[in-house]
Design a protein around this motif. Structure first.
Motif, PDB file in Angstrom:
ATOM      1  N   ALA A 160       0.840  -1.200   0.000  1.00  0.00           N
ATOM      2  CA  ALA A 160       0.000   0.000   0.000  1.00  0.00           C
ATOM      3  C   ALA A 160       0.875   1.250   0.000  1.00  0.00           C
ATOM      4  O   ALA A 160       2.015   1.240   0.486  1.00  0.00           O
ATOM      5  CB  ALA A 160      -0.922  -0.002   1.222  1.00  0.00           C
ATOM      6  N   SER A 161       0.351   2.331  -0.527  1.00  0.00           N
ATOM      7  CA  SER A 161       1.151   3.555  -0.621  1.00  0.00           C
ATOM      8  C   SER A 161       1.549   4.089   0.744  1.00  0.00           C
ATOM      9  O   SER A 161       2.612   4.690   0.905  1.00  0.00           O
ATOM     10  CB  SER A 161       0.379   4.633  -1.394  1.00  0.00           C
ATOM     11  N   ASN A 162       0.684   3.858   1.742  1.00  0.00           N
ATOM     12  CA  ASN A 162       0.976   4.382   3.073  1.00  0.00           C
ATOM     13  C   ASN A 162       1.566   3.340   4.019  1.00  0.00           C
ATOM     14  O   ASN A 162       1.869   3.638   5.164  1.00  0.00           O
ATOM     15  CB  ASN A 162      -0.301   4.954   3.698  1.00  0.00           C
ATOM     16  N   GLY A 192      10.629  -1.455   5.794  1.00  0.00           N
ATOM     17  CA  GLY A 192       9.509  -0.863   5.086  1.00  0.00           C
ATOM     18  C   GLY A 192       9.173   0.502   5.646  1.00  0.00           C
ATOM     19  O   GLY A 192       9.903   1.058   6.469  1.00  0.00           O
ATOM     20  N   MET A 193       8.033   1.048   5.201  1.00  0.00           N
ATOM     21  CA  MET A 193       7.670   2.420   5.552  1.00  0.00           C
ATOM     22  C   MET A 193       6.185   2.517   5.847  1.00  0.00           C
ATOM     23  O   MET A 193       5.354   1.926   5.155  1.00  0.00           O
ATOM     24  CB  MET A 193       8.030   3.358   4.394  1.00  0.00           C
ATOM     25  N   ILE A 194       5.857   3.269   6.881  1.00  0.00           N
ATOM     26  CA  ILE A 194       4.481   3.638   7.192  1.00  0.00           C
ATOM     27  C   ILE A 194       4.391   5.154   7.126  1.00  0.00           C
ATOM     28  O   ILE A 194       5.233   5.867   7.691  1.00  0.00           O
ATOM     29  CB  ILE A 194       4.064   3.152   8.591  1.00  0.00           C
ATOM     30  N   ALA A 195       3.388   5.671   6.423  1.00  0.00           N
ATOM     31  CA  ALA A 195       3.195   7.112   6.292  1.00  0.00           C
ATOM     32  C   ALA A 195       1.783   7.456   6.718  1.00  0.00           C
ATOM     33  O   ALA A 195       0.810   6.883   6.204  1.00  0.00           O
ATOM     34  CB  ALA A 195       3.439   7.547   4.848  1.00  0.00           C
ATOM     35  N   THR A 196       1.651   8.384   7.649  1.00  0.00           N
ATOM     36  CA  THR A 196       0.334   8.732   8.172  1.00  0.00           C
ATOM     37  C   THR A 196       0.324  10.172   8.647  1.00  0.00           C
ATOM     38  O   THR A 196       1.369  10.752   8.952  1.00  0.00           O
ATOM     39  CB  THR A 196      -0.056   7.792   9.342  1.00  0.00           C
ATOM     40  N   GLY A 197      -0.871  10.750   8.713  1.00  0.00           N
ATOM     41  CA  GLY A 197      -1.000  12.100   9.235  1.00  0.00           C
ATOM     42  C   GLY A 197      -0.836  12.124  10.744  1.00  0.00           C
ATOM     43  O   GLY A 197      -0.912  11.087  11.413  1.00  0.00           O
ATOM     44  N   ILE A 198      -0.599  13.324  11.280  1.00  0.00           N
ATOM     45  CA  ILE A 198      -0.491  13.479  12.732  1.00  0.00           C
ATOM     46  C   ILE A 198      -1.761  12.925  13.382  1.00  0.00           C
ATOM     47  O   ILE A 198      -2.874  13.291  13.021  1.00  0.00           O
ATOM     48  CB  ILE A 198      -0.319  14.962  13.115  1.00  0.00           C
ATOM     49  N   GLY A 199      -1.582  12.017  14.323  1.00  0.00           N
ATOM     50  CA  GLY A 199      -2.716  11.411  14.989  1.00  0.00           C
ATOM     51  C   GLY A 199      -3.199  10.133  14.343  1.00  0.00           C
ATOM     52  O   GLY A 199      -4.099   9.466  14.856  1.00  0.00           O
ATOM     53  N   GLY A 200      -2.590   9.750  13.199  1.00  0.00           N
ATOM     54  CA  GLY A 200      -2.968   8.519  12.527  1.00  0.00           C
ATOM     55  C   GLY A 200      -2.503   7.295  13.300  1.00  0.00           C
ATOM     56  O   GLY A 200      -1.640   7.381  14.180  1.00  0.00           O
TER      57      GLY A 200
END
Length: 473
Positions: free
Chosen positions: A131-133, A143-151
């Motif tokens: 997944a992109s995030n 790997g990588m996790i990308a999320t908004g503040i509070g995600g």
């Protein structure tokens, strides 16, 4: 080499470029953007500081830059892919003010692994987690996790934590509620996900003195590397070795002329915060912005007039800021009538005092702080100019500012309106940022003048006609 075919030479050159991209993040950034990325002095510096993280060194880095200078492209959109490619067992968490922006960071890094991972590092995206995030490497834990503040990052850990602009805009940064939310996210969630030996990179355009970087500088136990890169150089020890007043990236059109226009467009406070990375309290600390009174036409007569000079603290052969001010008093009201502020060595300082004295002959008393070049100034001009008085200020700078602030709050201090003295914007900005700002020379000259009248009893009214004018500082 001469016997090699053209095809062989091309292959050798290609292998050399790939080896450079593997070993050097600086070269990797250029390689993965297919020639559309150009390095500048500040991006070279950033890459130089990021490289040790990819090489296995723990670092805590703050990057403070103005908008549109390539900070996200150089770091958040690219560095995680290089870091994970070099370290396929490592995990990255990236976050920003918006989940959509964070997903973009995740997607762009995934694309770089898809395009260059096998070729440069022998890795590829997992077929089961792509997944992109939230993506991983095939056959590896990295790997990588990308999320908004509070995600949600429950159960996840990071060897590299990357925070890119936790505040969307000035409105969010000025909101105590949102600042507390971001800080709580750092304290209770993000910082707790960092593995032992992990690194942190925070990238921000500063909006507020109490933002994430502001709090970390006050409270964090870590030894932060602070890459503060203002749009216009204002430090003698500038990280890029720039001269004072030199632009950060004129190659992108952000030159000194652009800076002058932008400062007028956005105002001194926004310029100092957003472009110079020097946020200050909106109203000021010791001296509040809203306290100042202004005049468009100065009174025609004063009880008393004086000059106040803050001279350089450098040796006689160097240049530093020198400030000379002219003040007039009518009863309890004091008026700033003129100011000169410039980089001056000792000879230039002497000439500035001569010029100001000729322009304002009724400002006979000339206060000169008895430090730095002050004694030399008095010695060299005492037989030429009357009224030179050495001043030994009592207490520290903060104490002196606190002593005169009630007069400003009471509305007894008047400044020339910006329409007749554009330099007054910088004066107000310096006073508002004091004592946390970069400079305090204008504040020192002011407090020296106002303190003098604290100890002088108001005398009988003396006609002192207003002459002279406003000089740009």
């Amino acid at each position: 080499m001469q016997n090699l075919t053209s095809e062989a030479r091309i292959q050798i050159a290609q292998q050399a470029r790939e080896e450079l991209a593997r070993r050097s993040y600086r070269d990797y950034v250029e390689r993965v953007h297919f020639g559309s990325y150009t390095h500048f002095r500040h991006t070279e510096l950033i890459c130089q500081h990021l490289q040790p993280i990819a090489d296995g060194e723990q670092r805590f880095i703050m990057i403070e830059m103005p908008p549109r200078h390539g900070k996200s492209m150089t770091v958040t959109e690219t560095f995680p892919s290089y870091y994970i490619g070099r370290n396929p067992g490592k995990r990255v968490i990236a976050t920003s003010y918006a989940d959509s922006l964070a997903r973009k960071f995740g997607r762009l890094n995934r694309q770089k692994i898809e395009q260059f991972g096998q070729q440069l590092f022998g890795v590829e995206i997992s077929s089961e987690n792509a997944a992109s995030n939230n993506w991983s490497l095939e056959g590896h834990h990295g790997g990588m996790i990308a999320t908004g503040i509070g995600g949600s990052i429950t159960g996840e850990g990071a060897d590299l934590l990357l925070i890119d602009d936790p505040f969307k805009n000035a409105e969010e940064a000025n909101s105590p509620t949102i600042r507390e939310k971001v800080w709580a996210e750092w304290e209770s969630t993000l910082s707790t996900r960092l593995h032992k030996g992990g690194s942190v990179i925070i990238i921000m355009t500063r909006w507020h003195e109490d933002d994430l970087i502001g709090r970390l500088l006050q409270r964090s136990p870590h030894d932060w590397i602070r890459l503060r890169l203002p749009a216009i150089a204002e430090d003698e020890d500038d990280l890029l070795g720039r001269k004072l007043g030199e632009a950060l990236c004129p190659e992108l059109g952000f030159d000194e002329e652009w800076a002058e226009k932008k400062k007028i467009e956005v105002g001194s406070r926004t310029w100092a915060a957003l472009f110079q990375q020097r946020p200050a309290p909106e109203s000021g600390t010791i001296i509040k912005r809203e306290w100042w009174k202004f005049y468009r036409q100065a009174p025609s007569h004063f009880h008393e007039m004086l000059q106040s000079w803050d001279c350089t603290f450098k040796d006689a052969d160097s240049s530093d800021y020198v400030v000379g001010q002219v003040w007039g008093r009518i009863g309890a009201d004091k008026y700033l009538l003129d100011q000169v502020r410039a980089k001056m060595n000792l000879p230039a300082t002497l000439q500035a005092i001569r010029t100001m004295s000729a322009k304002w002959p009724l400002a006979i008393l000339k206060l000169i702080e008895d430090k730095a070049n002050g004694p030399a100034v008095i010695q060299m001009l005492s037989r030429e100019i009357a009224g030179l008085v050495a001043v030994n200020p009592e207490g520290g700078k903060v104490v002196r500012a606190q002593a005169v602030s009630p007069e400003i709050e009471a509305g007894n201090i008047f400044l020339p309106d910006p329409s007749i003295a554009p330099w007054i914007h910088d004066f107000i900005e310096e006073c508002s940022m004091f004592p946390n700002g970069k400079y305090d020379d204008q504040v020192d000259a002011m407090t020296q003048a106002l303190a003098r009248w604290h100890i002088v009893e108001p005398e009988k009214f003396v006609v002192a006609p207003f002459i002279g004018g406003i000089k740009r500082g």
